[in-house]
Design a protein around this motif. Structure first.
Motif, mmCIF file in Angstrom:
data_model
loop_
_atom_site.group_PDB
_atom_site.id
_atom_site.type_symbol
_atom_site.label_atom_id
_atom_site.label_comp_id
_atom_site.label_asym_id
_atom_site.label_seq_id
_atom_site.Cartn_x
_atom_site.Cartn_y
_atom_site.Cartn_z
ATOM 1 N N LYS A 97 0.814 -1.221 0.000
ATOM 2 C CA LYS A 97 0.000 0.000 0.000
ATOM 3 C C LYS A 97 0.845 1.268 0.000
ATOM 4 O O LYS A 97 0.371 2.338 -0.383
ATOM 5 N N ARG A 98 2.088 1.176 0.425
ATOM 6 C CA ARG A 98 2.948 2.351 0.470
ATOM 7 C C ARG A 98 3.561 2.682 -0.897
ATOM 8 O O ARG A 98 4.137 3.748 -1.073
ATOM 9 N N VAL A 99 3.428 1.755 -1.826
ATOM 10 C CA VAL A 99 3.992 1.953 -3.156
ATOM 11 C C VAL A 99 3.330 3.133 -3.859
ATOM 12 O O VAL A 99 3.991 3.967 -4.479
ATOM 13 N N GLY A 100 1.994 3.221 -3.771
ATOM 14 C CA GLY A 100 1.269 4.318 -4.407
ATOM 15 C C GLY A 100 1.707 5.675 -3.875
ATOM 16 O O GLY A 100 1.881 6.635 -4.637
ATOM 17 N N GLN A 101 1.887 5.764 -2.570
ATOM 18 C CA GLN A 101 2.353 7.016 -1.972
ATOM 19 C C GLN A 101 3.712 7.423 -2.534
ATOM 20 O O GLN A 101 3.938 8.590 -2.884
ATOM 21 N N LEU A 102 4.619 6.457 -2.623
ATOM 22 C CA LEU A 102 5.959 6.750 -3.130
ATOM 23 C C LEU A 102 5.908 7.228 -4.584
ATOM 24 O O LEU A 102 6.588 8.190 -4.961
ATOM 25 N N LEU A 103 5.082 6.575 -5.399
ATOM 26 C CA LEU A 103 4.987 6.961 -6.804
ATOM 27 C C LEU A 103 4.469 8.385 -6.961
ATOM 28 O O LEU A 103 4.918 9.133 -7.832
ATOM 29 N N TRP A 104 3.517 8.772 -6.128
ATOM 30 C CA TRP A 104 3.006 10.137 -6.215
ATOM 31 C C TRP A 104 4.052 11.160 -5.782
ATOM 32 O O TRP A 104 4.156 12.241 -6.380
ATOM 33 N N GLN A 105 4.837 10.830 -4.762
ATOM 34 C CA GLN A 105 5.886 11.768 -4.350
ATOM 35 C C GLN A 105 6.894 11.949 -5.486
ATOM 36 O O GLN A 105 7.349 13.068 -5.766
ATOM 37 N N ALA A 106 7.230 10.837 -6.161
ATOM 38 C CA ALA A 106 8.156 10.910 -7.286
ATOM 39 C C ALA A 106 7.560 11.690 -8.451
ATOM 40 O O ALA A 106 8.264 12.416 -9.161
ATOM 41 N N THR A 107 6.232 11.571 -8.633
ATOM 42 C CA THR A 107 5.562 12.307 -9.724
ATOM 43 C C THR A 107 5.576 13.800 -9.456
ATOM 44 O O THR A 107 5.893 14.607 -10.351
ATOM 45 N N TRP A 108 5.236 14.207 -8.240
ATOM 46 C CA TRP A 108 5.265 15.645 -7.912
ATOM 47 C C TRP A 108 6.688 16.187 -8.041
ATOM 48 O O TRP A 108 6.892 17.311 -8.518
ATOM 49 N N PHE A 109 7.640 15.386 -7.634
ATOM 50 C CA PHE A 109 9.040 15.795 -7.752
ATOM 51 C C PHE A 109 9.422 16.015 -9.217
ATOM 52 O O PHE A 109 10.058 17.014 -9.569
ATOM 53 N N ALA A 110 9.012 15.089 -10.086
ATOM 54 C CA ALA A 110 9.355 15.193 -11.506
ATOM 55 C C ALA A 110 8.735 16.437 -12.140
ATOM 56 O O ALA A 110 9.405 17.176 -12.877
ATOM 57 N N LEU A 111 7.471 16.680 -11.872
ATOM 58 C CA LEU A 111 6.799 17.835 -12.480
ATOM 59 C C LEU A 111 7.376 19.155 -11.968
ATOM 60 O O LEU A 111 7.391 20.158 -12.691
ATOM 61 N N ALA A 112 7.868 19.156 -10.721
ATOM 62 C CA ALA A 112 8.436 20.383 -10.154
ATOM 63 C C ALA A 112 9.759 20.774 -10.810
ATOM 64 O O ALA A 112 10.207 21.917 -10.690
ATOM 65 N N THR A 113 10.385 19.840 -11.536
ATOM 66 C CA THR A 113 11.660 20.152 -12.183
ATOM 67 C C THR A 113 11.489 20.936 -13.490
ATOM 68 O O THR A 113 12.471 21.501 -13.991
ATOM 69 N N LEU A 114 10.287 20.964 -14.052
ATOM 70 C CA LEU A 114 10.082 21.555 -15.376
ATOM 71 C C LEU A 114 10.523 23.021 -15.459
ATOM 72 O O LEU A 114 11.260 23.387 -16.394
ATOM 73 N N PRO A 115 10.116 23.910 -14.523
ATOM 74 C CA PRO A 115 10.564 25.309 -14.635
ATOM 75 C C PRO A 115 12.092 25.448 -14.612
ATOM 76 O O PRO A 115 12.647 26.263 -15.357
ATOM 77 N N PHE A 116 12.748 24.655 -13.797
ATOM 78 C CA PHE A 116 14.212 24.725 -13.731
ATOM 79 C C PHE A 116 14.835 24.328 -15.058
ATOM 80 O O PHE A 116 15.759 24.984 -15.554
ATOM 81 N N PHE A 117 14.338 23.246 -15.657
ATOM 82 C CA PHE A 117 14.893 22.790 -16.930
ATOM 83 C C PHE A 117 14.697 23.826 -18.036
ATOM 84 O O PHE A 117 15.584 24.041 -18.865
ATOM 85 N N LEU A 118 13.546 24.468 -18.060
ATOM 86 C CA LEU A 118 13.299 25.478 -19.087
ATOM 87 C C LEU A 118 14.221 26.681 -18.898
ATOM 88 O O LEU A 118 14.706 27.264 -19.880
#
Length: 467
Positions: free
Chosen positions: A79-100
């Motif tokens: 059950k903790r797998v879903g939580q981890l995946l969402w944290q990784a997803t928010w982390f990934a999307l937060a990198t977009l402004p920096f990359f641009l």
């Protein structure tokens, strides 16, 4: 040992096919650019390396989802797998402004490294467009960790194959265009050259991320792993992901940064040494990148066995992974030694200039260096993956940081001495400098393998846990 070998092959082969497809795409991408315009291949090499330096620390953090998920599965906490995946997803999307933001600085970055003036506009354009796909690469790395961590690597293979086909098709159309050349410009419709290659790569990054996101929404996955219930930000889990993933990311950036500095130094020697280096490295990648799949397999198997069955089965899996990796590397080393001309001849299927012909000859000799270190490269990659799977990520970082720094310093400080010693008149200095940098690369990789082997044999990793 036979059961361990079967387990390694079951997990690793799809991952090797997946990462092998990535290396094939890079190889074809740069070969097509050579056929379109030889200088574009060298520009893509330098810009692609800088792109990886800018994104790899974030990719490294996201890549730890596979090892952590494998330990959650081993500890019977799905059950903790879903939580981890969402944290990784928010982390990934937060990198977009920096990359641009970084993408917009590309031209200034290449001017700081004293690249040839005619290459800078191509390098900057390629780099800027690739950065649009950076967040997509981080996202797909995070989400694919679910399938490697749960040992369903066949899904990763299929998504990678689909993405690779998409990238190759887009490459052909966007690099060379379609239809007849325009009478005024001489260009075909959609003939974008190096810009087209960057667009194809960026779209393929996001394509993989979207594919994994859609697959994770299947009812069976949502229920078993708590995918939807984990959507909220969990600061404690985010900190854990960053704590264990940051060393992996920094390890990537130190190795990639050191390698990029070396490639940029080679770029200062001229178009021909850079083209020859790019050709040799392309064939090196075909051997090296599939072994990343073996490294990931070693990581998830070590992580799960440490929790579920103890260090004994984990050690057997690592030994099995090394045996497979060595056999694969030996096959490539034989090809590099006995058939370098046949390999490099693939680049000459399209008409090229005199400079490219010279680069072909030099590239054949450079494959001799690759043959020397390819087995050691497999060793350090697999053992580093095993150490990361146990949670020994900070040692892997420290070793990579120190050795990368030493390689760059030794190469930069001693290059003039090495060249003057062999060529006091300075008539063949560029080629001697090229040889010198390839000796630096060879020594660097061999030292990494020795250090990782020493740490693995020490055994401290056997007592580490991430959950």
């Amino acid at each position: 040992m036979i059961p361990a070998l079967k387990e390694v092959l079951r997990v690793a082969v799809p991952l090797m096919v997946s990462t092998g497809m990535f290396s094939l795409v890079l190889f074809v991408d740069r070969t097509l650019l050579l056929w379109h315009e030889p200088s574009q291949m060298g520009a893509a090499m330098a810009a692609g390396n800088l792109f990886w330096v800018c994104v790899c620390v974030f990719v490294g953090i996201a890549s730890m989802t596979s090892a952590i998920i494998s330990q959650y599965i081993g500890a019977d906490q799905p059950k903790r797998v879903g939580q981890l995946l969402w944290q990784a997803t928010w982390f990934a999307l937060a990198t977009l402004p920096f990359f641009l933001l970084v993408g917009g600085l590309g031209e200034s970055l290449f001017r700081l490294t004293d690249q040839p003036e005619h290459l800078i506009p191509m390098q900057a354009a390629y780099f800027r467009i690739l950065m649009w796909g950076g967040a997509g690469e981080v996202l797909q790395t995070a989400l694919s960790g679910f399938y490697s961590g749960t040992h369903r690597t066949r899904t990763i293979m299929l998504v990678s194959l689909a993405s690779g086909v998409l990238n190759l098709v887009l490459d052909v159309f966007l690099i060379f265009g379609v239809g007849s050349p325009d009478p005024e410009t001489g260009l075909r419709f959609l003939e974008l050259g190096i810009v087209g290659a960057a667009i194809a790569s960026s779209l393929s990054f996001w394509f993989k991320g979207v594919c994994y996101a859609v697959l994770l929404m299947k009812p069976s996955e949502r229920e078993k792993y708590g995918i939807l219930r984990g959507i909220r930000l969990n600061r404690r889990m985010m900190k854990r992901l960053i704590y264990f993933g940051l060393p992996a990311g920094l390890m990537y950036v130190t190795e990639a940064g050191g390698f990029t500095v070396i490639v940029l130094q080679i770029g200062r020697l001229g178009d021909v040494p850079l083209q020859a280096t790019t050709m040799a490295i392309n064939f090196n990648m075909i051997a090296f990148i599939p072994l990343v799949g073996m490294s990931i397999a070693a990581s998830v198997l070590v992580g799960q066995h440490l929790i579920r069955t103890g260090p004994g089965p984990a050690i057997r899996c690592v030994i099995a992974a090394l045996c497979v990796g060595w056999a694969y590397s030996v096959a490539w080393a034989i090809a590099y030694i006995f058939a370098p001309g046949g390999l490099i001849a693939l680049y000459s299927l399209s008409p090229t200039g005199v400079d490219s012909e010279i680069a072909f000859e030099i590239a054949e000799k450079l494959l001799g260096f690759v043959a020397i270190y390819v087995i050691m490269d497999a060793t350090q990659l697999i053992l580093a993956g095993a150490l990361r799977g146990a949670g020994d990520t900070w040692f892997v970082l420290l070793a990579g940081l120190v050795l990368s720094f030493v390689a760059v310093i030794v190469g930069t400080v001693w290059q003039p001495v090495a060249v003057r010693f062999q060529d006091p008149d300075g008539q063949a200095g560029a080629l001697l400098a090229l040889d010198w940098w390839w000796w630096v690369i060879t020594g660097w990789i061999c030292t990494l393998a020795i250090v990782m082997a020493g740490r693995f044999l020490q055994g401290k990793w056997q007592r580490m846990r991430m959950v």
